[in-house]
Write a protein that holds these residues in place. Structure first.
Motif, PDB file in Angstrom:
ATOM      1  N   GLN A 171       3.098  14.803 -34.386  1.00  0.00           N
ATOM      2  CA  GLN A 171       2.339  13.541 -34.301  1.00  0.00           C
ATOM      3  C   GLN A 171       1.628  13.430 -32.942  1.00  0.00           C
ATOM      4  O   GLN A 171       0.489  12.971 -32.867  1.00  0.00           O
ATOM      5  N   ALA A 172       2.318  13.866 -31.876  1.00  0.00           N
ATOM      6  CA  ALA A 172       1.711  13.807 -30.537  1.00  0.00           C
ATOM      7  C   ALA A 172       0.501  14.732 -30.454  1.00  0.00           C
ATOM      8  O   ALA A 172      -0.533  14.377 -29.877  1.00  0.00           O
ATOM      9  N   MET A 173       0.625  15.917 -31.038  1.00  0.00           N
ATOM     10  CA  MET A 173      -0.513  16.863 -31.049  1.00  0.00           C
ATOM     11  C   MET A 173      -1.692  16.243 -31.802  1.00  0.00           C
ATOM     12  O   MET A 173      -2.845  16.314 -31.350  1.00  0.00           O
ATOM     13  N   ALA A 174      -1.386  15.628 -32.951  1.00  0.00           N
ATOM     14  CA  ALA A 174      -2.463  15.006 -33.748  1.00  0.00           C
ATOM     15  C   ALA A 174      -3.103  13.869 -32.953  1.00  0.00           C
ATOM     16  O   ALA A 174      -4.335  13.726 -32.916  1.00  0.00           O
ATOM     17  N   ALA A 178      -6.803  15.280 -32.356  1.00  0.00           N
ATOM     18  CA  ALA A 178      -7.622  14.995 -33.551  1.00  0.00           C
ATOM     19  C   ALA A 178      -9.091  14.830 -33.164  1.00  0.00           C
ATOM     20  O   ALA A 178      -9.988  15.335 -33.835  1.00  0.00           O
ATOM     21  N   GLU A 179      -9.317  14.143 -32.039  1.00  0.00           N
ATOM     22  CA  GLU A 179     -10.718  13.885 -31.640  1.00  0.00           C
ATOM     23  C   GLU A 179     -11.447  15.164 -31.234  1.00  0.00           C
ATOM     24  O   GLU A 179     -12.663  15.186 -31.110  1.00  0.00           O
ATOM     25  N   HIS A 180     -10.668  16.243 -31.037  1.00  0.00           N
ATOM     26  CA  HIS A 180     -11.284  17.535 -30.704  1.00  0.00           C
ATOM     27  C   HIS A 180     -11.437  18.427 -31.940  1.00  0.00           C
ATOM     28  O   HIS A 180     -11.652  19.640 -31.813  1.00  0.00           O
ATOM     29  N   GLY A 181     -11.256  17.838 -33.111  1.00  0.00           N
ATOM     30  CA  GLY A 181     -11.472  18.605 -34.341  1.00  0.00           C
ATOM     31  C   GLY A 181     -10.276  19.431 -34.779  1.00  0.00           C
ATOM     32  O   GLY A 181     -10.395  20.325 -35.627  1.00  0.00           O
ATOM     33  N   ILE A 182      -9.106  19.123 -34.194  1.00  0.00           N
ATOM     34  CA  ILE A 182      -7.886  19.886 -34.533  1.00  0.00           C
ATOM     35  C   ILE A 182      -6.997  19.040 -35.450  1.00  0.00           C
ATOM     36  O   ILE A 182      -6.839  17.836 -35.221  1.00  0.00           O
ATOM     37  N   GLN A 183      -6.421  19.676 -36.463  1.00  0.00           N
ATOM     38  CA  GLN A 183      -5.420  19.000 -37.278  1.00  0.00           C
ATOM     39  C   GLN A 183      -4.065  19.654 -37.021  1.00  0.00           C
ATOM     40  O   GLN A 183      -3.942  20.882 -37.096  1.00  0.00           O
ATOM     41  N   ALA A 184      -3.073  18.829 -36.689  1.00  0.00           N
ATOM     42  CA  ALA A 184      -1.707  19.310 -36.478  1.00  0.00           C
ATOM     43  C   ALA A 184      -0.805  18.638 -37.501  1.00  0.00           C
ATOM     44  O   ALA A 184      -0.705  17.406 -37.543  1.00  0.00           O
ATOM     45  N   ASN A 185      -0.187  19.436 -38.333  1.00  0.00           N
ATOM     46  CA  ASN A 185       0.720  18.921 -39.356  1.00  0.00           C
ATOM     47  C   ASN A 185       1.975  19.783 -39.390  1.00  0.00           C
ATOM     48  O   ASN A 185       2.030  20.824 -38.740  1.00  0.00           O
ATOM     49  N   ALA A 186       2.956  19.339 -40.142  1.00  0.00           N
ATOM     50  CA  ALA A 186       4.218  20.088 -40.211  1.00  0.00           C
ATOM     51  C   ALA A 186       4.619  20.301 -41.667  1.00  0.00           C
ATOM     52  O   ALA A 186       4.184  19.572 -42.564  1.00  0.00           O
ATOM     53  N   ILE A 187       5.442  21.317 -41.856  1.00  0.00           N
ATOM     54  CA  ILE A 187       6.077  21.542 -43.159  1.00  0.00           C
ATOM     55  C   ILE A 187       7.582  21.424 -42.936  1.00  0.00           C
ATOM     56  O   ILE A 187       8.113  21.977 -41.956  1.00  0.00           O
ATOM     57  N   GLY A 188       8.248  20.711 -43.816  1.00  0.00           N
ATOM     58  CA  GLY A 188       9.702  20.565 -43.731  1.00  0.00           C
ATOM     59  C   GLY A 188      10.358  21.272 -44.908  1.00  0.00           C
ATOM     60  O   GLY A 188      10.509  20.671 -45.977  1.00  0.00           O
ATOM     61  N   ASP A 238      -8.764  18.556 -43.920  1.00  0.00           N
ATOM     62  CA  ASP A 238      -9.447  18.166 -42.680  1.00  0.00           C
ATOM     63  C   ASP A 238      -9.214  16.704 -42.257  1.00  0.00           C
ATOM     64  O   ASP A 238      -9.415  16.365 -41.092  1.00  0.00           O
ATOM     65  N   TYR A 239      -8.821  15.842 -43.188  1.00  0.00           N
ATOM     66  CA  TYR A 239      -8.554  14.437 -42.805  1.00  0.00           C
ATOM     67  C   TYR A 239      -7.064  14.115 -42.906  1.00  0.00           C
ATOM     68  O   TYR A 239      -6.658  12.965 -42.996  1.00  0.00           O
TER      69      TYR A 239
END
Ligand code: NDP
Length: 255
Positions: A171-174, A178-188, A238-239
């Motif tokens: 969540q902190a990475m996102a 996010a404003e730099h065009g990066i998506q950070a998500n996780a898989i559990g 992407d969103y």
């Protein structure tokens, strides 16, 4: 013609801990969707063999053995990739270990090793990847959490603390990138059939507990993470940012 939604053609993916287990299955899945691979692990021989096996399947593969807990080694690995002209579009922070024992028996060194391997590693590798993704205004980061990102079980306290940390680090990475065009998500992932769980799958009581508590009534297979990984690595997501997708046979829905 437009590229298919889930295509990873032209992308390069670094998957930490991809010499075996879930990382290897995810790497193969990303390669099947078109990505070039940078594989990583600690054991250079095992990694070289895994890389050779993937090359023989026709995949484009580089092997980068380094210890994800060693900040200097992570920085040096990215510098080698820079020198070779390799740009990472997709990062999967997957390397991890588990140590099982009662919380009161954990020694400080062991606590730190579990936290460093499962959590600090995602910071070290994620930071180096993001430094390079930010100017390019694109990047996909997938952190491998766990059911333990949301729930605790006895005998895995540092692992649970690290995996809970992965959820909020994602969540902190996102939030920052996010404003730099990066998506950070996780898989559990839920309980999956890999070396990490060898002692558990061969324990009839634990095996029965997993099957009893998982609505799908079985352990997960490593390749069952590929769908979520390809989704989160592709423009289809992407969103989608700062989320964790549980791939656990429904266990987190009923715990
Ligand atoms: P495995 O033990 O099968 O594989 C672990 C991988 O991580 C190996 O490639 C190993 O490399 C690598 N690795 C370990 N430590 C380091 C390090 N310091 N530096 C670089 N690479 C390292 O584990 P799984 O495939 O089961 O687990 C993968 C991830 O999925 C972990 O983060 C784990 O916590 C998570 N997970 C697993 C679940 C499961 O049920 N299996 C459930 C939920 C989450 P080497 O071969 O060189 O040792």
């Amino acid at each position: 013609m437009k590229k298919p939604l889930f295509s990873l053609e032209g992308k390069t993916a670094l998957v930490t801990g991809s010499s075996r287990g879930l990382g290897q299955a995810i790497a193969i899945g990303l390669a099947e969707a078109g990505a070039r691979l940078v594989l990583n692990g600690m054991d250079a021989d095992r990694l070289a063999k895994a890389a050779d096996a993937m090359r023989s399947q026709g995949y484009a593969v580089l092997a980068e053995p380094f210890d994800v807990t060693d900040e200097a080694a992570v920085v040096a690995a990215f510098q080698r990739l820079d020198a070779a002209g390799v740009e990472i579009d997709i990062l999967v922070n997957n390397a991890g270990i588990q140590v099982r024992k009662p919380l009161v028996e954990f020694q400080a060194e062991e606590w730190r090793r579990v936290i460093d391997t499962n959590l600090s590693s995602a910071f070290f590798v994620g930071r180096e990847a993001a430094k390079r993704m930010i100017p390019r205004r694109q990047g996909k980061i997938i952190n491998i959490g766990s059911l333990m990102s949301a729930f605790a079980r006895p005998t895995v306290a540092p692992y649970t603390a690290a995996k809970g940390g992965i959820k909020l680090l994602t969540q902190a990475m996102a939030a920052e990138w996010a404003e730099h065009g990066i998506q950070a998500n996780a898989i559990g992932p839920g309980y999956m059939l890999t070396d990490m769980n060898e002692a558990l799958t061969s324990n009839p009581q634990f095996d029965a507990w997993v099957k009893g508590r998982t609505p799908s009534r079985r352990w997960g297979r490593p390749e069952e993470l590929v769908g979520a990984a390809v989704f989160l690595a592709s423009s289809a997501s992407d969103y989608v940012n700062g989320q964790i997708i549980y791939v656990d046979g429904g266990m987190s829905a009923v715990l």
